[in-house]
Design a protein around this motif. Sequence first.
Motif, mmCIF file in Angstrom:
data_model
loop_
_atom_site.group_PDB
_atom_site.id
_atom_site.type_symbol
_atom_site.label_atom_id
_atom_site.label_comp_id
_atom_site.label_asym_id
_atom_site.label_seq_id
_atom_site.Cartn_x
_atom_site.Cartn_y
_atom_site.Cartn_z
ATOM 1 N N TRP A 87 5.459 -13.797 2.589
ATOM 2 C CA TRP A 87 6.544 -13.071 1.937
ATOM 3 C C TRP A 87 7.410 -13.992 1.096
ATOM 4 C CZ3 TRP A 87 6.932 -10.384 7.203
ATOM 5 C CH2 TRP A 87 6.099 -9.277 7.215
ATOM 6 N N SER A 88 7.621 -15.218 1.548
ATOM 7 C CA SER A 88 8.409 -16.183 0.767
ATOM 8 C C SER A 88 7.710 -16.544 -0.535
ATOM 9 C CB SER A 88 8.653 -17.451 1.587
ATOM 10 O OG SER A 88 9.406 -17.163 2.726
ATOM 11 N N PHE A 89 6.413 -16.864 -0.449
ATOM 12 C CA PHE A 89 5.669 -17.211 -1.652
ATOM 13 C C PHE A 89 5.535 -16.015 -2.587
ATOM 14 C CE2 PHE A 89 4.045 -20.960 0.720
ATOM 15 C CZ PHE A 89 4.465 -21.913 -0.181
ATOM 16 N N ARG A 90 5.448 -14.823 -2.032
ATOM 17 C CA ARG A 90 5.376 -13.626 -2.868
ATOM 18 C C ARG A 90 6.654 -13.481 -3.685
ATOM 19 N NH1 ARG A 90 7.462 -8.712 -2.897
ATOM 20 N NH2 ARG A 90 8.510 -9.138 -0.941
ATOM 21 N N GLU A 91 7.789 -13.697 -3.036
ATOM 22 C CA GLU A 91 9.075 -13.599 -3.744
ATOM 23 C C GLU A 91 9.167 -14.641 -4.865
ATOM 24 O OE1 GLU A 91 11.653 -11.445 -3.463
ATOM 25 O OE2 GLU A 91 10.484 -10.295 -2.018
ATOM 26 N N VAL A 92 8.764 -15.868 -4.570
ATOM 27 C CA VAL A 92 8.802 -16.929 -5.581
ATOM 28 C C VAL A 92 7.857 -16.595 -6.725
ATOM 29 C CG1 VAL A 92 8.248 -19.360 -6.023
ATOM 30 C CG2 VAL A 92 9.531 -18.721 -3.971
ATOM 31 N N LEU A 126 6.837 -4.184 5.853
ATOM 32 C CA LEU A 126 5.805 -3.600 4.990
ATOM 33 C C LEU A 126 6.211 -2.223 4.488
ATOM 34 C CD1 LEU A 126 2.642 -4.634 7.028
ATOM 35 C CD2 LEU A 126 3.435 -5.620 4.871
ATOM 36 N N GLN A 127 6.816 -1.427 5.360
ATOM 37 C CA GLN A 127 7.269 -0.100 4.935
ATOM 38 C C GLN A 127 8.378 -0.217 3.897
ATOM 39 O OE1 GLN A 127 8.152 1.482 8.842
ATOM 40 N NE2 GLN A 127 6.291 2.736 8.837
ATOM 41 N N GLY A 128 9.237 -1.217 4.045
ATOM 42 C CA GLY A 128 10.287 -1.448 3.050
ATOM 43 C C GLY A 128 9.705 -1.790 1.694
ATOM 44 N N MET A 129 8.635 -2.599 1.687
ATOM 45 C CA MET A 129 7.963 -2.926 0.426
ATOM 46 C C MET A 129 7.383 -1.671 -0.208
ATOM 47 S SD MET A 129 5.820 -6.316 1.276
ATOM 48 C CE MET A 129 6.592 -7.880 1.612
ATOM 49 N N ALA A 130 6.782 -0.828 0.586
ATOM 50 C CA ALA A 130 6.180 0.405 0.064
ATOM 51 C C ALA A 130 7.252 1.356 -0.444
ATOM 52 C CB ALA A 130 5.332 1.065 1.140
ATOM 53 N N ARG A 131 8.386 1.426 0.251
ATOM 54 C CA ARG A 131 9.470 2.324 -0.165
ATOM 55 C C ARG A 131 10.097 1.887 -1.483
ATOM 56 N NH1 ARG A 131 10.629 2.778 5.374
ATOM 57 N NH2 ARG A 131 11.911 0.919 5.275
ATOM 58 N N ASP A 132 10.067 0.607 -1.764
ATOM 59 C CA ASP A 132 10.639 0.117 -3.027
ATOM 60 C C ASP A 132 9.926 0.717 -4.232
ATOM 61 O OD1 ASP A 132 12.412 -1.441 -1.652
ATOM 62 O OD2 ASP A 132 11.328 -3.316 -1.949
ATOM 63 N N GLY A 133 8.750 1.281 -3.992
ATOM 64 C CA GLY A 133 7.985 1.865 -5.086
ATOM 65 C C GLY A 133 7.208 0.843 -5.881
ATOM 66 N N LYS A 134 7.320 -0.414 -5.495
ATOM 67 C CA LYS A 134 6.640 -1.470 -6.227
ATOM 68 C C LYS A 134 5.308 -1.844 -5.592
ATOM 69 C CE LYS A 134 9.854 -4.490 -5.816
ATOM 70 N NZ LYS A 134 10.662 -5.708 -5.895
ATOM 71 N N LYS A 135 5.093 -1.455 -4.365
ATOM 72 C CA LYS A 135 3.914 -1.926 -3.645
ATOM 73 C C LYS A 135 3.099 -0.771 -3.068
ATOM 74 C CE LYS A 135 5.260 -6.241 -3.863
ATOM 75 N NZ LYS A 135 5.963 -6.142 -5.117
ATOM 76 N N ASN A 136 1.801 -0.909 -3.179
ATOM 77 C CA ASN A 136 0.876 -0.065 -2.451
ATOM 78 C C ASN A 136 0.358 -0.930 -1.304
ATOM 79 O OD1 ASN A 136 0.793 2.325 -4.171
ATOM 80 N ND2 ASN A 136 -0.062 0.915 -5.671
ATOM 81 N N VAL A 137 0.723 -0.591 -0.092
ATOM 82 C CA VAL A 137 0.404 -1.414 1.070
ATOM 83 C C VAL A 137 -0.733 -0.758 1.845
ATOM 84 C CG1 VAL A 137 1.278 -2.424 3.205
ATOM 85 C CG2 VAL A 137 2.789 -2.210 1.214
ATOM 86 N N PHE A 138 -1.788 -1.535 2.071
ATOM 87 C CA PHE A 138 -2.922 -1.089 2.868
ATOM 88 C C PHE A 138 -2.947 -1.933 4.131
ATOM 89 C CE2 PHE A 138 -3.866 0.147 -1.394
ATOM 90 C CZ PHE A 138 -4.477 1.375 -1.268
ATOM 91 N N LEU A 139 -2.722 -1.295 5.254
ATOM 92 C CA LEU A 139 -2.703 -1.982 6.543
ATOM 93 C C LEU A 139 -3.987 -1.642 7.277
ATOM 94 C CD1 LEU A 139 -1.230 -3.603 8.730
ATOM 95 C CD2 LEU A 139 -0.177 -1.460 9.459
ATOM 96 N N ILE A 140 -4.776 -2.659 7.554
ATOM 97 C CA ILE A 140 -6.035 -2.480 8.279
ATOM 98 C C ILE A 140 -5.779 -2.932 9.701
ATOM 99 C CG2 ILE A 140 -8.463 -3.159 8.420
ATOM 100 C CD1 ILE A 140 -8.048 -3.842 5.299
#
Length: 99
Positions: free
Chosen positions: A15-20, A53-67
Motif C-alpha cells: 500500500w505504501s509503494f502504491r501510494e508513492v 481493500l473495501q475503502g479502495m473499492a469505494r473510492d471508485g478508483k479501484k477494482n479489487v479482486f480478492l481470491i
Amino acid sequence: LSRGEMNRVILATFWSFREVHESLNNSFNLLFIDELLDFGLDDAGAEAALNVLQGMARDGKKNVFLISHKENLIGKADRVMLVRKENHFTTIDADYELT
C-alpha cells in the motif's frame, strides 16, 4: 516474524509503494489479492485488511479482486464468483448467492 506479521508487512509495503507510485505516475484501477488474507492472519487482521481493500473499492478508483478460501469473507464482498473443482472438473458460479 510470524506468518500473520509477514502478511501485514507485505500489505503495508504494497500500500505504501502504491501510494508513492500513484503520486509520481498514473494511478491504476485494478488490484488482485491472491490468498494473502488466507494464511497467518487471524480474523481481526483479515477484517482490518478487508476494510482497507473495501475503502479502495469505494473510492471508485479501484477494482479489487480478492481470491480467498475463507468462506467467512463471502458475505463481506459486493459480488462473489465461486469456483469449485470436483472430480477433475471446474465449475464457476459467477452470480453466487448466499443461502
